[in-house]
Design an enzyme around this catalytic site. Sequence first.
Site, PDB file in Angstrom:
ATOM      1  N   CYS A 382      15.167   3.346  -0.239  1.00  0.00           N
ATOM      2  CA  CYS A 382      15.187   2.231  -1.190  1.00  0.00           C
ATOM      3  C   CYS A 382      16.552   2.140  -1.882  1.00  0.00           C
ATOM      4  O   CYS A 382      17.512   1.722  -1.252  1.00  0.00           O
ATOM      5  CB  CYS A 382      14.025   2.347  -2.161  1.00  0.00           C
ATOM      6  SG  CYS A 382      13.542   0.725  -2.786  1.00  0.00           S
ATOM      7  N   HIS A 508       9.415   2.733   1.378  1.00  0.00           N
ATOM      8  CA  HIS A 508       9.177   4.114   0.938  1.00  0.00           C
ATOM      9  C   HIS A 508       8.320   4.879   1.955  1.00  0.00           C
ATOM     10  O   HIS A 508       7.096   4.945   1.807  1.00  0.00           O
ATOM     11  CB  HIS A 508       8.464   4.116  -0.421  1.00  0.00           C
ATOM     12  CG  HIS A 508       9.336   3.638  -1.530  1.00  0.00           C
ATOM     13  ND1 HIS A 508      10.043   4.500  -2.334  1.00  0.00           N
ATOM     14  CD2 HIS A 508       9.633   2.395  -1.947  1.00  0.00           C
ATOM     15  CE1 HIS A 508      10.738   3.793  -3.212  1.00  0.00           C
ATOM     16  NE2 HIS A 508      10.510   2.519  -2.999  1.00  0.00           N
ATOM     17  N   GLU A 510       7.925   7.932   2.256  1.00  0.00           N
ATOM     18  CA  GLU A 510       7.279   9.110   1.650  1.00  0.00           C
ATOM     19  C   GLU A 510       5.845   8.811   1.200  1.00  0.00           C
ATOM     20  O   GLU A 510       5.056   9.734   1.013  1.00  0.00           O
ATOM     21  CB  GLU A 510       8.117   9.643   0.474  1.00  0.00           C
ATOM     22  CG  GLU A 510       8.100   8.833  -0.817  1.00  0.00           C
ATOM     23  CD  GLU A 510       9.077   7.659  -0.846  1.00  0.00           C
ATOM     24  OE1 GLU A 510       9.526   7.215   0.228  1.00  0.00           O
ATOM     25  OE2 GLU A 510       9.374   7.153  -1.952  1.00  0.00           O
TER      26      GLU A 510
HETATM   27  N1  GLN Z   1      16.340  -0.618  -7.992  1.00  0.00           N
HETATM   28  C1  GLN Z   1      16.247  -1.012  -6.634  1.00  0.00           C
HETATM   29  C2  GLN Z   1      15.501  -2.322  -6.458  1.00  0.00           C
HETATM   30  O1  GLN Z   1      14.732  -2.717  -7.290  1.00  0.00           O
HETATM   31  C3  GLN Z   1      15.637   0.061  -5.762  1.00  0.00           C
HETATM   32  C4  GLN Z   1      14.208   0.339  -6.116  1.00  0.00           C
HETATM   33  C5  GLN Z   1      13.708   1.654  -5.589  1.00  0.00           C
HETATM   34  O2  GLN Z   1      14.486   2.545  -5.218  1.00  0.00           O
HETATM   35  N2  GLN Z   1      12.408   1.817  -5.556  1.00  0.00           N
HETATM   36  O3  GLN Z   1      15.657  -2.970  -5.460  1.00  0.00           O
END
Ligand code: GLN
Length: 550
Positions: A382, A508, A510
Amino acid sequence: MAKYIFVTGGVTSSLGKGIIAASLAKLLQARGLKVTIQKFDPYINVDPGTLNPYEHGECYVTDDGAETDLDLGHYERFLNTPMSQANNVTTGRIYQTVINKERAGDYLGKTVQVIPHITDEIKNRMLLLGKGGKYDIVITEIGGTVGDIESLPFVEAVRQIQWELPEEDCMVVHLTLIPYLKAAKELKTKPTQHSVRMLSQEGVHPNVIVCRTEHPLTEELKKKIALFCNVKPNAVIEAMDASTIYEVPLKMLQEGLDVIVLKKLQINGYAAPELTKWRAFLDKLKYPHSKVTIGLIGKYIELQDAYKSILESFIHAGAINECKVQIVNVHSEFITAENVKEKLKDLDGLLVAPGFGNRGVEGKISAVKYARETQLPFFGICLGMQMAVIEYARNILGFTDAHSTEMDEKTTHPVIDLMDDQKNIENKGGTMRLGAYPCEIKKDSLAHKIYGNTQISERHRHRWEFNNKYLAEFEKAGLLPSGKNPATGLVEIVELKDHPFFIGVQYHPELKSTVENPHPVFVHFIKAAKEHSEKKDSLKAPVLQGEMSS
Ligand code: GLN
Protein backbone atom coordinates in the site's frame (compact mmCIF):
# COMPACT_ATOMS: atom_id res chain seq x y z
CA MET A 1 -30.57 -22.45 14.80
CA ALA A 2 -26.99 -22.36 15.94
CA LYS A 3 -25.70 -22.73 19.48
CA TYR A 4 -23.93 -19.83 21.14
CA ILE A 5 -20.74 -19.58 23.15
CA PHE A 6 -19.84 -16.28 24.80
CA VAL A 7 -16.26 -15.55 25.80
CA THR A 8 -15.75 -12.94 28.50
CA GLY A 9 -12.54 -11.75 30.13
CA GLY A 10 -11.69 -10.92 33.72
CA VAL A 11 -8.93 -9.47 35.93
CA THR A 12 -7.00 -7.69 33.18
CA SER A 13 -7.07 -6.95 29.49
CA SER A 14 -4.62 -8.48 26.98
CA LEU A 15 -5.14 -12.04 28.21
CA GLY A 16 -5.73 -13.24 24.67
CA LYS A 17 -9.48 -13.76 24.58
CA GLY A 18 -9.29 -13.59 20.79
CA ILE A 19 -6.76 -16.43 20.67
CA ILE A 20 -8.76 -18.57 23.11
CA ALA A 21 -11.96 -17.94 21.13
CA ALA A 22 -10.15 -18.74 17.87
CA SER A 23 -8.54 -21.87 19.35
CA LEU A 24 -11.85 -23.20 20.62
CA ALA A 25 -13.41 -22.44 17.24
CA LYS A 26 -10.54 -24.25 15.49
CA LEU A 27 -11.05 -27.38 17.61
CA LEU A 28 -14.80 -27.41 17.01
CA GLN A 29 -14.21 -26.87 13.30
CA ALA A 30 -11.65 -29.70 13.32
CA ARG A 31 -14.39 -31.93 14.74
CA GLY A 32 -16.56 -31.20 11.75
CA LEU A 33 -18.74 -28.36 13.03
CA LYS A 34 -19.43 -25.16 11.14
CA VAL A 35 -18.21 -22.36 13.36
CA THR A 36 -17.89 -18.61 13.18
CA ILE A 37 -16.61 -16.03 15.66
CA GLN A 38 -17.72 -12.48 16.24
CA LYS A 39 -16.35 -9.70 18.37
CA PHE A 40 -18.39 -7.16 20.33
CA ASP A 41 -16.32 -4.12 21.26
CA PRO A 42 -17.50 -1.74 23.97
CA TYR A 43 -16.09 1.54 22.59
CA ILE A 44 -18.18 4.30 21.03
CA ASN A 45 -16.37 4.52 17.67
CA VAL A 46 -18.66 2.99 15.04
CA ASP A 47 -15.67 0.93 13.92
CA PRO A 48 -11.90 1.06 14.55
CA GLY A 49 -11.23 2.61 11.12
CA THR A 50 -10.70 6.05 12.57
CA LEU A 51 -8.45 4.85 15.40
CA ASN A 52 -4.72 5.42 15.40
CA PRO A 53 -2.78 2.11 15.45
CA TYR A 54 -1.18 3.29 18.71
CA GLU A 55 -4.67 3.21 20.26
CA HIS A 56 -5.96 -0.05 18.95
CA GLY A 57 -3.36 -1.83 16.87
CA GLU A 58 -3.96 -2.68 13.25
CA CYS A 59 -7.30 -2.11 11.58
CA TYR A 60 -8.29 -5.36 9.90
CA VAL A 61 -10.36 -5.24 6.70
CA THR A 62 -12.76 -7.92 5.50
CA ASP A 63 -13.76 -8.84 1.93
CA ASP A 64 -17.00 -6.88 2.27
CA GLY A 65 -15.05 -3.75 3.22
CA ALA A 66 -15.62 -3.65 6.98
CA GLU A 67 -12.90 -1.97 9.04
CA THR A 68 -12.67 -4.21 12.07
CA ASP A 69 -10.83 -5.19 15.21
CA LEU A 70 -7.57 -7.08 14.69
CA ASP A 71 -8.98 -10.15 16.44
CA LEU A 72 -10.96 -10.83 13.26
CA GLY A 73 -7.58 -11.41 11.65
CA HIS A 74 -6.90 -14.17 14.17
CA TYR A 75 -10.31 -15.67 13.51
CA GLU A 76 -9.60 -15.84 9.76
CA ARG A 77 -6.04 -17.09 10.21
CA PHE A 78 -7.22 -19.90 12.49
CA LEU A 79 -10.44 -20.88 10.74
CA ASN A 80 -9.39 -20.19 7.17
CA THR A 81 -12.84 -18.74 6.48
CA PRO A 82 -13.63 -15.12 5.68
CA MET A 83 -15.27 -12.84 8.23
CA SER A 84 -17.64 -10.00 7.39
CA GLN A 85 -19.09 -6.74 8.69
CA ALA A 86 -21.50 -8.76 10.84
CA ASN A 87 -18.60 -10.32 12.76
CA ASN A 88 -17.58 -7.09 14.48
CA VAL A 89 -19.99 -4.86 16.36
CA THR A 90 -19.19 -1.87 18.56
CA THR A 91 -21.27 0.04 21.08
CA GLY A 92 -21.05 2.95 18.63
CA ARG A 93 -22.69 0.92 15.88
CA ILE A 94 -25.42 -0.30 18.24
CA TYR A 95 -26.25 3.23 19.38
CA GLN A 96 -26.07 4.55 15.82
CA THR A 97 -28.67 1.98 14.73
CA VAL A 98 -30.95 2.66 17.69
CA ILE A 99 -30.69 6.46 17.29
CA ASN A 100 -31.38 6.22 13.55
CA LYS A 101 -34.45 4.12 14.31
CA GLU A 102 -35.57 6.63 16.91
CA ARG A 103 -35.22 9.44 14.38
CA ALA A 104 -37.17 7.44 11.82
CA GLY A 105 -40.00 7.12 14.33
CA ASP A 106 -39.67 3.38 14.90
CA TYR A 107 -40.18 3.77 18.64
CA LEU A 108 -42.79 6.50 18.35
CA GLY A 109 -44.30 7.32 21.72
CA LYS A 110 -41.74 5.35 23.73
CA THR A 111 -38.80 6.41 25.88
CA VAL A 112 -35.70 4.83 24.30
CA GLN A 113 -33.60 3.16 26.98
CA VAL A 114 -30.55 0.95 27.47
CA ILE A 115 -32.88 -1.86 28.52
CA PRO A 116 -34.69 -2.95 26.38
CA HIS A 117 -33.77 -0.94 23.27
CA ILE A 118 -29.98 -1.05 23.36
CA THR A 119 -29.89 -4.61 24.73
CA ASP A 120 -32.44 -5.74 22.12
CA GLU A 121 -30.25 -4.36 19.35
CA ILE A 122 -27.22 -6.11 20.89
CA LYS A 123 -29.13 -9.39 21.12
CA ASN A 124 -30.32 -9.11 17.51
CA ARG A 125 -26.76 -8.78 16.38
CA MET A 126 -25.43 -11.47 18.72
CA LEU A 127 -27.93 -13.96 17.32
CA LEU A 128 -27.84 -12.80 13.69
CA LEU A 129 -25.07 -15.04 12.33
CA GLY A 130 -26.63 -18.09 13.96
CA LYS A 131 -29.81 -17.75 11.92
CA GLY A 132 -30.11 -19.13 8.42
CA GLY A 133 -28.42 -22.47 9.02
CA LYS A 134 -24.93 -21.47 7.92
CA TYR A 135 -23.33 -22.23 11.29
CA ASP A 136 -23.67 -24.85 14.02
CA ILE A 137 -21.88 -22.68 16.54
CA VAL A 138 -21.38 -18.93 16.92
CA ILE A 139 -18.68 -17.85 19.33
CA THR A 140 -18.98 -14.28 20.56
CA GLU A 141 -16.00 -12.59 22.13
CA ILE A 142 -16.98 -9.71 24.41
CA GLY A 143 -14.29 -7.03 24.36
CA GLY A 144 -13.06 -5.35 27.53
CA THR A 145 -12.88 -6.73 31.05
CA VAL A 146 -15.75 -7.77 33.30
CA GLY A 147 -16.56 -4.89 35.64
CA ASP A 148 -16.02 -2.19 33.01
CA ILE A 149 -18.94 0.21 32.89
CA GLU A 150 -18.96 0.23 29.11
CA SER A 151 -19.34 -3.51 28.63
CA LEU A 152 -22.32 -3.81 31.01
CA PRO A 153 -25.01 -3.74 28.28
CA PHE A 154 -23.20 -6.58 26.46
CA VAL A 155 -23.10 -8.71 29.61
CA GLU A 156 -26.77 -7.91 30.24
CA ALA A 157 -27.59 -9.03 26.69
CA VAL A 158 -25.75 -12.32 27.35
CA ARG A 159 -27.76 -12.74 30.56
CA GLN A 160 -31.01 -12.30 28.66
CA ILE A 161 -29.96 -14.68 25.88
CA GLN A 162 -29.03 -17.31 28.48
CA TRP A 163 -32.43 -16.84 30.06
CA GLU A 164 -34.30 -17.01 26.75
CA LEU A 165 -32.52 -19.93 25.06
CA PRO A 166 -32.68 -23.59 26.12
CA GLU A 167 -29.88 -24.54 28.56
CA GLU A 168 -28.09 -26.60 25.93
CA ASP A 169 -27.98 -23.83 23.32
CA CYS A 170 -25.84 -21.33 25.09
CA MET A 171 -22.83 -21.17 27.39
CA VAL A 172 -20.23 -18.79 28.78
CA VAL A 173 -16.47 -19.26 28.88
CA HIS A 174 -14.66 -16.84 31.17
CA LEU A 175 -10.97 -16.15 30.61
CA THR A 176 -9.04 -15.00 33.63
CA LEU A 177 -5.55 -14.63 35.04
CA ILE A 178 -3.93 -16.63 37.82
CA PRO A 179 -0.98 -14.45 38.82
CA TYR A 180 2.18 -15.94 40.33
CA LEU A 181 3.59 -14.11 43.32
CA LYS A 182 7.33 -14.62 43.27
CA ALA A 183 7.87 -13.63 46.90
CA ALA A 184 5.23 -16.09 48.12
CA LYS A 185 6.12 -18.64 45.38
CA GLU A 186 2.42 -19.10 44.88
CA LEU A 187 -0.26 -18.90 42.21
CA LYS A 188 -3.12 -16.75 43.41
CA THR A 189 -6.79 -17.45 42.71
CA LYS A 190 -8.36 -14.47 44.45
CA PRO A 191 -8.50 -12.13 41.40
CA THR A 192 -10.30 -14.92 39.52
CA GLN A 193 -12.77 -15.42 42.36
CA HIS A 194 -13.50 -11.70 42.33
CA SER A 195 -13.94 -11.49 38.61
CA VAL A 196 -16.31 -14.47 38.54
CA ARG A 197 -18.25 -12.93 41.42
CA MET A 198 -18.49 -9.65 39.53
CA LEU A 199 -19.76 -11.47 36.44
CA SER A 200 -22.29 -13.32 38.59
CA GLN A 201 -23.47 -10.03 40.10
CA GLU A 202 -24.18 -8.92 36.55
CA GLY A 203 -26.35 -12.01 36.17
CA VAL A 204 -24.05 -14.25 34.14
CA HIS A 205 -22.46 -17.35 35.55
CA PRO A 206 -19.61 -18.91 33.56
CA ASN A 207 -19.75 -22.60 32.63
CA VAL A 208 -16.02 -22.84 31.98
CA ILE A 209 -13.10 -20.88 33.43
CA VAL A 210 -9.95 -20.68 31.33
CA CYS A 211 -6.98 -19.62 33.45
CA ARG A 212 -4.02 -17.86 31.89
CA THR A 213 -0.97 -18.75 33.92
CA GLU A 214 2.80 -18.79 33.73
CA HIS A 215 3.00 -21.95 35.89
CA PRO A 216 1.02 -25.19 35.71
CA LEU A 217 -2.10 -25.38 37.86
CA THR A 218 -2.13 -28.28 40.32
CA GLU A 219 -5.25 -30.41 40.64
CA GLU A 220 -5.68 -28.95 44.09
CA LEU A 221 -5.65 -25.41 42.73
CA LYS A 222 -8.10 -26.31 39.97
CA LYS A 223 -10.42 -27.77 42.61
CA LYS A 224 -10.13 -24.60 44.67
CA ILE A 225 -11.02 -22.41 41.71
CA ALA A 226 -13.89 -24.76 40.85
CA LEU A 227 -15.25 -24.68 44.39
CA PHE A 228 -15.04 -20.93 44.86
CA CYS A 229 -16.29 -20.12 41.39
CA ASN A 230 -19.02 -22.74 41.37
CA VAL A 231 -18.02 -24.75 38.29
CA LYS A 232 -17.05 -28.42 37.95
CA PRO A 233 -13.30 -29.11 38.39
CA ASN A 234 -13.00 -30.35 34.79
CA ALA A 235 -14.37 -26.98 33.68
CA VAL A 236 -11.29 -25.22 35.02
CA ILE A 237 -8.91 -25.09 32.09
CA GLU A 238 -5.24 -24.29 32.32
CA ALA A 239 -3.94 -21.96 29.61
CA MET A 240 -0.18 -21.84 30.05
CA ASP A 241 1.82 -19.30 28.08
CA ALA A 242 2.65 -20.86 24.70
CA SER A 243 5.70 -20.29 22.51
CA THR A 244 3.40 -19.44 19.59
CA ILE A 245 -0.30 -18.59 19.43
CA TYR A 246 -0.71 -21.44 16.95
CA GLU A 247 0.04 -23.93 19.70
CA VAL A 248 -2.90 -22.80 21.80
CA PRO A 249 -5.51 -24.99 20.02
CA LEU A 250 -3.41 -28.07 20.82
CA LYS A 251 -3.03 -27.00 24.43
CA MET A 252 -6.78 -26.49 24.68
CA LEU A 253 -7.30 -29.91 23.11
CA GLN A 254 -5.06 -31.45 25.75
CA GLU A 255 -7.06 -29.71 28.46
CA GLY A 256 -10.32 -30.94 26.95
CA LEU A 257 -11.88 -27.50 26.45
CA ASP A 258 -13.70 -28.59 23.29
CA VAL A 259 -15.12 -31.73 24.91
CA ILE A 260 -16.53 -29.81 27.88
CA VAL A 261 -18.11 -27.35 25.48
CA LEU A 262 -19.62 -30.12 23.34
CA LYS A 263 -21.03 -31.82 26.43
CA LYS A 264 -22.57 -28.62 27.77
CA LEU A 265 -24.12 -27.88 24.36
CA GLN A 266 -25.28 -31.48 24.13
CA ILE A 267 -23.67 -32.03 20.76
CA ASN A 268 -23.19 -35.75 20.33
CA GLY A 269 -21.54 -37.89 17.71
CA TYR A 270 -18.77 -35.44 16.90
CA ALA A 271 -15.70 -36.63 15.02
CA ALA A 272 -12.12 -36.86 16.30
CA PRO A 273 -10.35 -33.56 15.56
CA GLU A 274 -8.76 -33.43 12.11
CA LEU A 275 -5.67 -31.30 12.69
CA THR A 276 -3.16 -32.88 10.30
CA LYS A 277 -2.46 -29.67 8.37
CA TRP A 278 -2.29 -27.66 11.56
CA ARG A 279 0.20 -30.02 13.17
CA ALA A 280 2.31 -30.14 10.00
CA PHE A 281 2.43 -26.35 10.01
CA LEU A 282 3.52 -26.31 13.66
CA ASP A 283 6.26 -28.87 12.97
CA LYS A 284 7.67 -26.77 10.16
CA LEU A 285 7.40 -23.66 12.28
CA LYS A 286 9.30 -25.22 15.17
CA TYR A 287 12.06 -26.92 13.20
CA PRO A 288 13.19 -24.55 10.43
CA HIS A 289 16.14 -25.45 8.20
CA SER A 290 17.29 -21.95 7.43
CA LYS A 291 16.90 -18.38 8.57
CA VAL A 292 16.37 -15.00 6.92
CA THR A 293 16.38 -11.50 8.33
CA ILE A 294 13.66 -9.20 7.06
CA GLY A 295 13.57 -5.47 7.73
CA LEU A 296 10.10 -4.13 8.49
CA ILE A 297 10.18 -0.42 7.73
CA GLY A 298 7.34 1.43 9.38
CA LYS A 299 6.50 4.27 11.69
CA TYR A 300 4.50 2.34 14.28
CA ILE A 301 7.17 -0.23 15.05
CA GLU A 302 7.09 0.44 18.81
CA LEU A 303 3.74 -1.28 18.84
CA GLN A 304 3.75 -4.85 17.50
CA ASP A 305 -0.04 -4.93 17.15
CA ALA A 306 0.16 -2.18 14.52
CA TYR A 307 1.53 -4.68 11.98
CA LYS A 308 -0.12 -7.81 13.37
CA SER A 309 -1.27 -9.35 10.07
CA ILE A 310 2.09 -8.69 8.40
CA LEU A 311 3.95 -10.39 11.24
CA GLU A 312 1.59 -13.38 11.18
CA SER A 313 1.87 -13.65 7.38
CA PHE A 314 5.64 -13.93 7.81
CA ILE A 315 5.13 -16.76 10.27
CA HIS A 316 2.93 -18.63 7.76
CA ALA A 317 5.29 -17.97 4.85
CA GLY A 318 8.35 -18.87 6.95
CA ALA A 319 6.85 -22.21 7.98
CA ILE A 320 6.03 -23.30 4.45
CA ASN A 321 9.57 -22.36 3.39
CA GLU A 322 10.91 -24.19 6.48
CA CYS A 323 12.72 -21.01 7.27
CA LYS A 324 12.85 -18.93 10.42
CA VAL A 325 11.93 -15.35 9.61
CA GLN A 326 13.59 -12.91 11.91
CA ILE A 327 12.00 -9.49 11.76
CA VAL A 328 14.12 -6.43 12.38
CA ASN A 329 11.97 -3.39 12.99
CA VAL A 330 13.42 -0.28 11.46
CA HIS A 331 11.83 3.04 12.28
CA SER A 332 11.28 4.91 9.02
CA GLU A 333 11.63 8.28 10.75
CA PHE A 334 15.27 7.55 11.55
CA ILE A 335 16.41 6.37 8.12
CA THR A 336 18.30 8.93 6.07
CA ALA A 337 20.16 8.80 2.75
CA GLU A 338 23.38 8.82 4.81
CA ASN A 339 22.65 6.02 7.29
CA VAL A 340 20.46 3.76 5.14
CA LYS A 341 23.29 1.39 4.20
CA GLU A 342 24.42 0.99 7.77
CA LYS A 343 20.87 0.29 8.93
CA LEU A 344 19.88 -2.16 6.19
CA LYS A 345 23.11 -3.89 5.19
CA ASP A 346 22.50 -7.15 7.03
CA LEU A 347 19.01 -7.76 5.71
CA ASP A 348 17.87 -10.49 3.33
CA GLY A 349 14.67 -8.70 2.42
CA LEU A 350 12.91 -5.40 2.96
CA LEU A 351 9.23 -4.78 3.57
CA VAL A 352 7.95 -1.23 3.49
CA ALA A 353 4.77 -1.10 5.51
CA PRO A 354 1.41 0.56 4.89
CA GLY A 355 0.69 3.88 6.54
CA PHE A 356 -0.83 7.32 6.39
CA GLY A 357 0.58 10.85 6.47
CA ASN A 358 3.96 12.46 6.12
CA ARG A 359 5.89 11.15 9.10
CA GLY A 360 8.74 8.87 8.06
CA VAL A 361 8.05 8.81 4.32
CA GLU A 362 11.50 10.10 3.30
CA GLY A 363 13.04 7.24 5.28
CA LYS A 364 10.83 4.79 3.45
CA ILE A 365 11.87 6.26 0.09
CA SER A 366 15.58 5.97 1.02
CA ALA A 367 15.01 2.34 2.01
CA VAL A 368 13.33 1.53 -1.32
CA LYS A 369 16.25 3.14 -3.18
CA TYR A 370 18.70 1.02 -1.24
CA ALA A 371 16.78 -2.18 -2.00
CA ARG A 372 16.44 -1.31 -5.68
CA GLU A 373 20.11 -0.48 -6.10
CA THR A 374 21.54 -3.37 -4.10
CA GLN A 375 19.26 -6.08 -5.52
CA LEU A 376 17.81 -6.68 -2.06
CA PRO A 377 14.39 -8.42 -2.26
CA PHE A 378 11.75 -5.71 -1.83
CA PHE A 379 8.07 -5.91 -0.97
CA GLY A 380 6.00 -2.75 -0.60
CA ILE A 381 2.46 -2.82 0.74
CA CYS A 382 0.00 0.00 0.00
CA LEU A 383 1.92 3.11 1.14
CA GLY A 384 5.05 0.97 0.67
CA MET A 385 4.14 0.46 -2.98
CA GLN A 386 3.41 4.16 -3.38
CA MET A 387 6.86 4.98 -1.95
CA ALA A 388 8.45 2.66 -4.53
CA VAL A 389 6.70 4.57 -7.31
CA ILE A 390 7.85 7.92 -5.89
CA GLU A 391 11.42 6.68 -5.50
CA TYR A 392 11.50 5.51 -9.12
CA ALA A 393 10.03 8.80 -10.33
CA ARG A 394 12.62 10.83 -8.43
CA ASN A 395 15.73 8.79 -9.09
CA ILE A 396 15.13 7.15 -12.47
CA LEU A 397 12.66 9.40 -14.26
CA GLY A 398 14.40 12.47 -12.84
CA PHE A 399 11.25 14.08 -11.39
CA THR A 400 13.10 15.33 -8.36
CA ASP A 401 10.05 16.67 -6.52
CA ALA A 402 7.81 13.68 -7.34
CA HIS A 403 5.47 12.85 -4.48
CA SER A 404 2.05 11.74 -3.44
CA THR A 405 -0.45 14.57 -3.05
CA GLU A 406 -1.17 13.05 0.36
CA MET A 407 2.20 14.41 1.51
CA ASP A 408 2.75 17.33 -0.87
CA GLU A 409 -0.22 18.91 -2.58
CA LYS A 410 1.99 21.26 -4.59
CA THR A 411 4.34 18.72 -6.18
CA THR A 412 4.79 19.27 -9.92
CA HIS A 413 4.87 15.46 -10.38
CA PRO A 414 1.96 13.93 -8.46
CA VAL A 415 2.81 10.34 -9.37
CA ILE A 416 0.49 9.18 -6.60
CA ASP A 417 -2.78 11.10 -6.53
CA LEU A 418 -6.10 11.10 -4.74
CA MET A 419 -8.57 8.75 -6.44
CA ASP A 420 -11.27 10.62 -8.36
CA ASP A 421 -14.11 9.12 -6.35
CA GLN A 422 -12.38 10.27 -3.14
CA LYS A 423 -12.23 13.93 -4.11
CA ASN A 424 -15.61 15.01 -2.73
CA ILE A 425 -15.58 12.86 0.37
CA GLU A 426 -15.36 14.70 3.67
CA ASN A 427 -16.33 12.12 6.26
CA LYS A 428 -13.43 10.03 7.50
CA GLY A 429 -15.17 6.87 8.78
CA GLY A 430 -15.62 4.01 6.33
CA THR A 431 -14.96 6.16 3.26
CA MET A 432 -11.70 4.77 1.88
CA ARG A 433 -11.57 2.29 -1.00
CA LEU A 434 -12.25 -0.70 1.19
CA GLY A 435 -12.50 -4.45 0.80
CA ALA A 436 -12.06 -6.90 -2.04
CA TYR A 437 -11.55 -5.80 -5.62
CA PRO A 438 -10.51 -7.90 -8.61
CA CYS A 439 -7.10 -7.50 -10.18
CA GLU A 440 -5.94 -8.74 -13.55
CA ILE A 441 -2.37 -9.92 -13.75
CA LYS A 442 -0.12 -9.70 -16.80
CA LYS A 443 1.30 -12.96 -18.01
CA ASP A 444 5.08 -13.48 -17.81
CA SER A 445 5.38 -11.14 -14.89
CA LEU A 446 6.74 -11.77 -11.39
CA ALA A 447 3.18 -11.36 -10.10
CA HIS A 448 2.03 -14.08 -12.50
CA LYS A 449 4.78 -16.39 -11.31
CA ILE A 450 3.74 -15.72 -7.73
CA TYR A 451 0.00 -16.21 -8.12
CA GLY A 452 0.05 -18.70 -11.00
CA ASN A 453 -3.12 -17.00 -12.14
CA THR A 454 -4.26 -13.93 -14.08
CA GLN A 455 -7.39 -13.22 -12.03
CA ILE A 456 -7.07 -12.47 -8.34
CA SER A 457 -9.02 -10.67 -5.66
CA GLU A 458 -7.36 -8.77 -2.83
CA ARG A 459 -8.42 -6.43 -0.05
CA HIS A 460 -7.86 -2.70 -0.01
CA ARG A 461 -7.75 0.27 2.32
CA HIS A 462 -6.54 3.46 0.69
CA ARG A 463 -7.50 6.82 -0.83
CA TRP A 464 -4.54 7.50 -3.10
CA GLU A 465 -3.53 5.62 -6.23
CA PHE A 466 -0.90 5.36 -8.95
CA ASN A 467 -1.40 8.31 -11.32
CA ASN A 468 -2.01 6.76 -14.72
CA LYS A 469 -0.90 9.96 -16.49
CA TYR A 470 2.65 8.79 -15.85
CA LEU A 471 2.07 5.13 -16.70
CA ALA A 472 3.80 5.10 -20.09
CA GLU A 473 6.91 6.82 -18.76
CA PHE A 474 7.26 4.40 -15.87
CA GLU A 475 6.73 1.41 -18.10
CA LYS A 476 9.30 2.60 -20.59
CA ALA A 477 11.85 3.11 -17.83
CA GLY A 478 11.31 -0.39 -16.40
CA LEU A 479 8.77 -0.17 -13.59
CA LEU A 480 6.01 -2.44 -14.82
CA PRO A 481 2.34 -2.26 -13.88
CA SER A 482 1.83 -6.03 -13.72
CA GLY A 483 -1.61 -5.96 -12.10
CA LYS A 484 -4.56 -3.67 -12.74
CA ASN A 485 -8.16 -3.36 -11.73
CA PRO A 486 -9.99 -4.57 -14.87
CA ALA A 487 -12.81 -2.03 -14.55
CA THR A 488 -10.92 1.17 -13.74
CA GLY A 489 -7.35 0.48 -14.89
CA LEU A 490 -6.10 1.37 -11.39
CA VAL A 491 -2.58 0.01 -10.99
CA GLU A 492 -2.59 -2.64 -8.28
CA ILE A 493 0.90 -4.11 -8.68
CA VAL A 494 4.22 -2.65 -9.80
CA GLU A 495 7.41 -4.60 -10.27
CA LEU A 496 10.94 -4.08 -11.55
CA LYS A 497 12.29 -5.95 -14.54
CA ASP A 498 15.95 -6.16 -13.71
CA HIS A 499 15.82 -7.11 -10.08
CA PRO A 500 15.66 -10.53 -8.38
CA PHE A 501 12.49 -9.62 -6.46
CA PHE A 502 10.95 -6.18 -6.37
CA ILE A 503 7.20 -5.89 -5.99
CA GLY A 504 4.81 -3.25 -4.68
CA VAL A 505 1.12 -3.90 -4.18
CA GLN A 506 -1.62 -1.34 -3.64
CA TYR A 507 -3.69 -3.89 -1.73
CA HIS A 508 -3.09 -5.67 1.57
CA PRO A 509 -2.06 -9.30 0.99
CA GLU A 510 -1.36 -9.68 4.72
CA LEU A 511 -5.11 -9.69 5.34
CA LYS A 512 -5.57 -12.94 3.47
CA SER A 513 -2.74 -15.11 4.75
CA THR A 514 -3.85 -18.02 6.92
CA VAL A 515 -2.15 -21.03 8.50
CA GLU A 516 -3.62 -23.30 5.85
CA ASN A 517 -3.24 -20.83 2.98
CA PRO A 518 -0.07 -18.77 3.41
CA HIS A 519 -0.20 -15.79 1.08
CA PRO A 520 1.76 -16.37 -2.16
CA VAL A 521 3.43 -12.94 -2.22
CA PHE A 522 4.79 -13.50 1.30
CA VAL A 523 5.79 -17.07 0.41
CA HIS A 524 7.73 -15.96 -2.69
CA PHE A 525 9.24 -13.00 -0.89
CA ILE A 526 10.69 -15.32 1.77
CA LYS A 527 11.92 -17.64 -0.97
CA ALA A 528 13.70 -14.70 -2.61
CA ALA A 529 15.13 -13.64 0.78
CA LYS A 530 16.43 -17.19 1.26
CA GLU A 531 18.16 -17.07 -2.12
CA HIS A 532 19.59 -13.67 -1.25
CA SER A 533 20.93 -15.01 2.03
CA GLU A 534 22.47 -18.08 0.35
CA LYS A 535 24.13 -15.85 -2.22
CA LYS A 536 25.50 -13.65 0.55
CA ASP A 537 26.92 -16.72 2.29
CA SER A 538 28.53 -18.07 -0.86
CA LEU A 539 30.16 -14.69 -1.49
CA LYS A 540 31.44 -14.61 2.06
CA ALA A 541 33.11 -18.02 1.93
CA PRO A 542 36.03 -17.33 -0.47
CA VAL A 543 36.88 -14.14 1.39
CA LEU A 544 37.10 -16.09 4.60
CA GLN A 545 39.35 -18.75 3.02
CA GLY A 546 41.58 -16.05 1.56
CA GLU A 547 41.93 -14.46 4.94
CA MET A 548 42.79 -17.75 6.52
CA SER A 549 45.48 -18.65 4.01
CA SER A 550 47.17 -15.26 4.16
N1 GLN B 1 -2.04 6.61 2.80
C1 GLN B 1 -2.12 5.85 1.61
C2 GLN B 1 -3.47 5.97 0.93
O1 GLN B 1 -4.45 6.30 1.54
C3 GLN B 1 -1.78 4.39 1.83
C4 GLN B 1 -2.77 3.70 2.72
C5 GLN B 1 -2.25 2.42 3.31
O2 GLN B 1 -1.04 2.15 3.33
N2 GLN B 1 -3.15 1.60 3.81
O3 GLN B 1 -3.58 5.71 -0.24
